[in-house]
Design a protein around this motif. Structure first.
Motif, short mmCIF file in Angstrom:
data_model
loop_
_atom_site.label_atom_id
_atom_site.label_comp_id
_atom_site.label_asym_id
_atom_site.label_seq_id
_atom_site.Cartn_x
_atom_site.Cartn_y
_atom_site.Cartn_z
N LYS A 1 0.83 -1.19 0.00
CA LYS A 1 0.00 0.00 0.00
C LYS A 1 0.87 1.25 0.00
O LYS A 1 2.00 1.26 0.51
CB LYS A 1 -0.92 -0.01 1.21
CG LYS A 1 -2.02 -1.07 1.12
CD LYS A 1 -3.03 -0.89 2.22
CE LYS A 1 -4.17 -1.88 2.06
NZ LYS A 1 -5.20 -1.73 3.12
N ASP B 1 -11.08 6.87 -1.93
CA ASP B 1 -9.88 6.60 -1.15
C ASP B 1 -10.04 6.98 0.32
O ASP B 1 -9.06 7.03 1.06
CB ASP B 1 -8.68 7.38 -1.73
CG ASP B 1 -8.37 7.00 -3.16
OD1 ASP B 1 -8.10 5.81 -3.39
OD2 ASP B 1 -8.41 7.88 -4.04
N SER C 1 -11.03 5.56 3.03
CA SER C 1 -10.56 4.66 4.08
C SER C 1 -9.05 4.74 4.26
O SER C 1 -8.52 4.37 5.31
CB SER C 1 -10.95 3.22 3.76
OG SER C 1 -10.37 2.79 2.54
N GLU C 2 -8.33 5.25 3.25
CA GLU C 2 -6.88 5.40 3.34
C GLU C 2 -6.44 6.81 3.71
O GLU C 2 -5.42 6.99 4.36
CB GLU C 2 -6.23 5.03 2.00
CG GLU C 2 -5.79 3.58 1.90
CD GLU C 2 -4.69 3.25 2.88
OE1 GLU C 2 -3.57 3.77 2.75
OE2 GLU C 2 -4.94 2.47 3.82
N THR D 1 -0.93 8.44 4.41
CA THR D 1 -2.10 7.57 4.49
C THR D 1 -2.22 6.81 5.82
O THR D 1 -1.29 6.76 6.63
CB THR D 1 -2.06 6.53 3.36
OG1 THR D 1 -0.92 5.68 3.57
CG2 THR D 1 -1.96 7.20 2.00
N SER E 1 -2.28 3.68 5.96
CA SER E 1 -1.29 2.59 5.89
C SER E 1 0.04 3.01 6.49
O SER E 1 0.74 2.21 7.13
CB SER E 1 -1.09 2.15 4.44
OG SER E 1 -2.24 1.49 3.94
N ALA F 1 -4.92 9.74 9.11
CA ALA F 1 -4.11 10.16 7.98
C ALA F 1 -3.75 11.63 8.19
O ALA F 1 -4.21 12.27 9.13
CB ALA F 1 -4.87 9.97 6.67
#
Length: 333
Positions: A2, A15, A17-18, A47, A49, A179
């Protein structure tokens, strides 16, 4: 693998959720041609991630959950102590080298050869991927300059997942990621800034746009005694080219936030020569109003916005936009 960083120009609401809702709404403006008339500062998102990689690298998985398990949210002293411990774990941890390198590379690309000041804002990740009702309880930082300061500020945004307000609001402990939005600074310390709503914020009346503004930077540090200018614009007549500004109310604007030589934010007395001037002229008010109408039509929902005017270029920018609901929004997610 990711992505740890995504450019705003490559982000859409799919996008969320990121990158969180704040980044997603800004990215939508970059990626959707119908919204291209709206001017937004360039930037990128760090992000969710990247946050998860940071937590795993520092072996903090589950540590924050244990801290919150026995928390009494009605005991403010307990909330303060728990929040401080949770944030200290993140602030004392090390940013993984791969994330550090990715953030640094994105910053250099944004700078195009010379270090620039950026705004660094937390972008909450909700358990409900698109949640326009989520409260802004995480931290934001302005006038950040240089790659090392930026990386440390991203960590501060990570830590604000456990701000006292966030802990109180997140009663179910479902929001476990965050994020970050990084954008070029709009130097409104040399001009003005404010907010706008595409329906009346008190009554909900849908035919007006409410715009308010102050000299300098906007934000929580500006004390509550500062009264902004207020403008009311009648939506139905804008597209017809008729007089649409139906009310202008001059605020006291006796204090303003600026940067001084140490680059820190200071609240100072507003100079006498601008205190009694409106912060925006008619053309600028109509620009903000038209941005609002464009966004409202796109989302099928009233929209709240934050705007700022750059004191150097004199350009207006949209800093944030949030539709109130998505009931009429037909985009496939």
């Amino acid at each position: 693998m990711k992505d740890y960083v995504l450019r705003l120009k490559n982000i859409s609401v799919s996008d969320t959720s990121e990158v969180g809702a704040k980044n997603a709404f800004l990215g939508e403006i970059f990626t959707q041609p119908v919204l291209h008339e709206i001017r937004v500062p360039d930037g990128f998102a760090v992000t969710a991630s990247a946050y998860q990689r940071f937590i795993e690298y520092n072996k903090l998985d589950g540590v924050h959950d244990k801290l919150l398990t026995s928390l009494d949210r009605e005991n403010l002293s307990d909330v303060a102590k728990t929040g401080q411990k949770a944030r200290a774990l993140i602030l004392g941890a090390r940013m993984p080298g791969d994330i550090d390198d990715t953030i640094t590379a994105a910053y250099h690309e944004l700078c195009a050869g010379s270090a620039v000041e950026v705004a660094v804002r937390s972008s909450a990740i909700s358990s409900n991927q698109i949640n326009s009702d989520i409260k802004d309880v995480h931290d934001s930082f302005l006038n950040v300059k240089g790659e090392r300061e930026l990386v440390e500020t991203v960590k501060k945004c990570f830590a604000s997942l456990y701000s006292e307000k966030a802990i109180i609001e997140n009663t179910s402990n479902l929001n476990k990621s965050i994020a970050v939005c990084v954008q070029k600074m709009v130097r409104s310390d040399g001009s003005c800034s404010g907010v706008a709503y595409t329906s009346d914020p008190e009554s909900g009346f849908a035919d007006v746009i409410h715009i308010s503004g102050v000299w300098g930077l906007g934000g929580k540090k500006l004390n509550e005694g500062v009264i902004p200018d207020e403008f009311i614009i009648y939506k139905p007549t804008i597209s017809e080219g008729l007089k649409s500004i139906i009310q202008k109310k001059l605020g006291s604007k006796n204090r303003m936030m600026i940067y001084q030589e140490d680059s820190d934010i200071h609240v100072v007395n507003t100079p006498d020569d601008i205190r009694d001037q409106f912060v925006l002229i008619e053309e600028e008010l109509l620009s903000i109003a038209n941005w609002g109408i464009t966004l409202e039509n796109y989302y099928g929902s009233p929209v709240s916005m934050e705007w700022a005017k750059d004191g150097e270029s004199e350009d207006l920018y949209l800093l944030q936009a949030k539709p109130e609901n998505f009931k009429k929004f037909k985009k496939s997610l």
